[in-house]
Design a protein around this motif. Structure first.
Motif, PDB file in Angstrom:
ATOM      1  N   ASN A   1       0.845  -1.195   0.000  1.00 17.99           N
ATOM      2  CA  ASN A   1       0.000   0.000   0.000  1.00 17.99           C
ATOM      3  C   ASN A   1       0.883   1.249   0.000  1.00 17.99           C
ATOM      4  O   ASN A   1       1.160   1.816   1.054  1.00 17.99           O
TER       5      ASN A   1
ATOM      6  N   ALA B   1      -0.487   4.321   1.866  1.00 19.16           N
ATOM      7  CA  ALA B   1      -0.421   4.204   3.324  1.00 19.16           C
ATOM      8  C   ALA B   1       1.014   4.399   3.804  1.00 19.16           C
ATOM      9  O   ALA B   1       1.262   5.049   4.815  1.00 19.16           O
TER      10      ALA B   1
ATOM     11  N   LEU C   1       1.792   8.121   3.700  1.00 15.86           N
ATOM     12  CA  LEU C   1       1.110   8.845   4.770  1.00 15.86           C
ATOM     13  C   LEU C   1       1.720   8.528   6.132  1.00 15.86           C
ATOM     14  O   LEU C   1       1.690   9.348   7.031  1.00 15.86           O
TER      15      LEU C   1
ATOM     16  N   GLN D   1      -9.351   7.049   3.235  1.00 17.34           N
ATOM     17  CA  GLN D   1      -9.085   5.829   2.465  1.00 17.34           C
ATOM     18  C   GLN D   1      -8.277   4.813   3.279  1.00 17.34           C
ATOM     19  O   GLN D   1      -7.639   3.941   2.736  1.00 17.34           O
ATOM     20  N   LEU D   2      -8.326   4.956   4.609  1.00 16.75           N
ATOM     21  CA  LEU D   2      -7.751   3.947   5.492  1.00 16.75           C
ATOM     22  C   LEU D   2      -6.296   3.621   5.200  1.00 16.75           C
ATOM     23  O   LEU D   2      -6.009   2.704   4.441  1.00 16.75           O
ATOM     24  N   ALA D   3      -5.403   4.351   5.813  1.00 18.74           N
ATOM     25  CA  ALA D   3      -3.987   4.155   5.538  1.00 18.74           C
ATOM     26  C   ALA D   3      -3.419   2.966   6.311  1.00 18.74           C
ATOM     27  O   ALA D   3      -2.492   3.102   7.087  1.00 18.74           O
ATOM     28  N   LEU D   4      -4.022   1.806   6.091  1.00 18.86           N
ATOM     29  CA  LEU D   4      -3.512   0.587   6.726  1.00 18.86           C
ATOM     30  C   LEU D   4      -2.878  -0.299   5.664  1.00 18.86           C
ATOM     31  O   LEU D   4      -3.269  -0.251   4.506  1.00 18.86           O
TER      32      LEU D   4
ATOM     33  N   ARG E   1     -11.556  -2.508  10.475  1.00 20.97           N
ATOM     34  CA  ARG E   1     -10.417  -1.751   9.946  1.00 20.97           C
ATOM     35  C   ARG E   1     -10.442  -0.318  10.469  1.00 20.97           C
ATOM     36  O   ARG E   1      -9.421   0.235  10.858  1.00 20.97           O
TER      37      ARG E   1
ATOM     38  N   TYR F   1      -7.120   8.696   7.854  1.00 24.62           N
ATOM     39  CA  TYR F   1      -7.554   9.091   6.523  1.00 24.62           C
ATOM     40  C   TYR F   1      -8.780   8.326   6.065  1.00 24.62           C
ATOM     41  O   TYR F   1      -8.994   7.177   6.441  1.00 24.62           O
TER      42      TYR F   1
END
Lengths: 346, 258
Positions: A221, A224, A227, B94-97, B160, B92
């Motif tokens: 990702n 991700a 960020l 858009q889920l920064a995982l 999530r 965020y």
């Protein structure tokens, strides 16, 4: 970087339940799927060895098995770096030409100025190509396939220029390619020891270090990762430099093994390495792959080549079998992916 | 961790913040301030500039003009890491995982802890320590939490989101920015996430404020104390919840001012 400790005292006394059981079962399922993929690879390797042992009296001899390892060594060394690149969603298809170019520079300088300067030249040449790749990909944001395709073509020509289009002999450079150490009655070539060291280094780097963890994050990702403050450009740049280092090493082994450099030295090695890496479980979509998987896959390919030769099968079948293996691995990868998507919807 | 503070200065103050993309004014001369313990709902239609504002605060976007002050201290963020170092944590939209990692690895994403001594010099991870601290933090949370060892890809959208928000809470800080924390969640899951956010703020002992972005007014309404409303990049209203009505807020969002 902020290394503030977490404050576990925050939060009130209420306790969460110990996790949803369904997630636990599924994670076990996932790890089991991964485990069987690795098992499948080792299984194929063992089956091939058993098959060739039965069919040929020459296969299961220490001399022949050492040969298999030697044949896999160069591909395994660049394949280790290639695995790291694929994990971060990058690829370097210029490695074959880079090996040819570094070898050509080595041979020409060694002929005119001596072996030591040849080694320096080979390292410098490999690093120069790695640098060009890294700058184009990181600074100019060119896709890594396109960048390295360009350097693949350019440096094949450049190595012919360096050698004036003719093969150059390299005398007296035996150590990396032709020296063998006796270990328990079996003569182990230096190239095989180098392979195992390189695999060990990449294993530690990818599985145990912060750098490796961040490379998996970048591949899985990228947004991700960015960020989260991971320096993508720097980490990917390091991977290309490491690839350059393995190219320098591989080129010297090839030159030492063959005793000469020709305009075709290193040709198609990028495809052999990439085949090994993909069969080994890495994905072009990033986030997946391991050097152990790559090592096993490259051994499968080396055993296959060797066994087919021993059985006197027409050599064209080697290429066919390699292609079938690659296709099989890619289809397997895609099946696993679809399964993961279905799981996500649950 | 302690931060430089100027007495009586608000926790966060924004003056004249603008972000232009060519001729498009995603954010236009926005000013407001925020005190400790405030939970502010940032509302607006799609494209009103909510996400741009949050990204300016979190360092993901560099504003064209304007100033950001934390406790009276002027800050300029050019990367997310710089904003985080000042105690600004962002969840965020858009889920920064990272899907393929488990919870501890995601908590420590980009802030991985290495071991002591020579192993640390080589960058060897201290997985056990990270796991221990993540577990302690997770057990202190009110939310029903997914299995610590499960990879994110095996979790539902709500799980999530819980992981993403608790990661932000885990790192504490002064300002928590939540970008659409309940978007793409079912009613039950959204309720669980909101409950957790509320519990997290009420349980903090440190000075902390939170900005919750949403285009779902109902979600924001249940947890925030104040509402900021953006329309076409401009801040059109700044209202304490006690002094407004849902009708008034909707009117501000749509521009149909009474």
């Amino acid at each position: 970087m902020n290394t503030r400790d977490a404050d576990p005292g925050r939060g009130n006394g209420e306790r969460g339940s110990p996790g949803a059981p369904a997630a636990g079962v599924m994670s076990k399922l996932v790890s089991r799927v991964r485990f069987t993929a690795m098992q499948a690879r080792v299984g194929v390797l063992v089956l091939l060895c058993v098959f060739f042992t039965i069919r040929s009296p020459f296969f299961f001899t220490s001399t022949n098995l050492v040969n298999v390892l030697v044949n896999g060594a160069v591909i395994g060394i660049i394949g280790s770096a290639m695995t790291l690149l694929l994990v971060a969603r990058q690829v370097d298809v210029s490695v074959g030409s880079a090996i040819g170019f570094a070898g050509a520079v080595f041979a020409v300088i060694a002929r005119d100025y001596g072996m030591a300067w040849g080694v320096v030249g080979a390292i410098a040449a490999a690093m120069a190509i790695a640098g060009i790749n890294a700058v184009a990909i990181i600074k100019f944001r060119v896709n890594s396939i396109l960048t390295t395709l360009a350097t693949l073509v350019a440096f094949r020509g450049a190595s012919k220029l360096v050698m004036d289009g003719r093969a150059v002999r390299v005398e007296g450079f035996r150590f990396l390619g032709r020296t063998r150490f006796e270990v328990g009655g079996i003569e182990i070539p230096v190239a095989v020891i180098v392979l195992l060291l390189v695999v060990a280094v990449f294993y530690v780097l990818m599985r145990l270090t912060k750098y490796g963890q961040q490379m998996y994050a970048i591949g899985a990702n990228p947004q991700a990762a960015r960020l989260a403050g991971i320096p993508l450009e720097r980490q990917v740049g390091i991977a290309f430099v490491l690839t350059g280092a393995t190219v320098a090493l591989a080129s010297m082994i090839v030159v030492s093994q063959v005793g000469a450099v020709s305009p075709t030295t290193g040709e198609r090695m990028e495809f052999l390495a990439l085949t090994g890496v993909i069969v080994g479980g890495a994905s072009l979509y990033g986030g997946r792959g391991s050097v152990i998987g790559t090592l096993v896959a490259i051994l499968i390919l080396a055993v296959l080549d060797n066994g087919l030769v021993l059985l006197q099968v027409q050599s064209f079948w080697q290429e066919v079998s390699r292609g079938v293996l690659l296709l099989g691995a890619v289809v397997f990868d895609q099946l696993g992916r679809r399964e993961a998507e279905v799981r996500m919807d649950v | 961790m302690t931060y430089v503070t100027v007495p009586d200065a608000p926790l966060l103050e924004i003056r004249g913040l603008s972000k232009h993309y060519g001729t498009i004014r995603a954010l236009d001369d926005v000013s407001f301030s925020l005190d400790r313990d405030e939970i502010v709902g940032l509302l607006g239609d799609n494209g009103a500039g909510k996400s741009t504002l949050v990204k300016c605060l979190s360092g993901a976007v560099i504003p064209t003009a304007g100033e950001v002050y934390l406790h009276g201290d002027r800050k300029v963020f050019s990367t997310p890491a710089e904003a985080r170092d000042e105690g600004i944590e962002t969840v965020y939209q858009q889920l920064a995982l990272v899907d393929i990692f488990d919870i501890p690895a995601n908590f420590y994403l980009g802030r991985e802890v290495v071991r002591d001594g020579w192993r640390g010099m080589l960058g060897i991870l201290n997985r056990r320590l990270m796991r221990k601290r993540a577990r302690a933090a997770v057990e202190a949370l009110p939310a029903r939490f997914p299995n610590l060892d499960a990879d994110i890809e095996t979790m539902s959208g709500g799980q999530r989101q819980v992981v993403a928000i608790s990661r932000a809470g885990f790192w504490g800080g002064r300002l928590l920015l939540l970008d659409e924390p309940t978007a793409a969640l079912g009613v039950k899951e959204a309720a669980a996430v909101l409950e957790m956010i509320g519990a997290m703020v009420s349980s903090t002992e440190t000075d902390m404020a939170m900005i919750v972005i949403s285009h779902n007014m109902e979600h924001v309404w249940s947890i925030c104390t104040r509402l900021l409303i953006l329309r076409q990049g401009r801040l059109v209203a700044d209202l304490p919840k006690s002094e407004t009505t849902r009708q008034e807020v909707v009117a501000h969002i749509t521009g149909a001012t009474a």
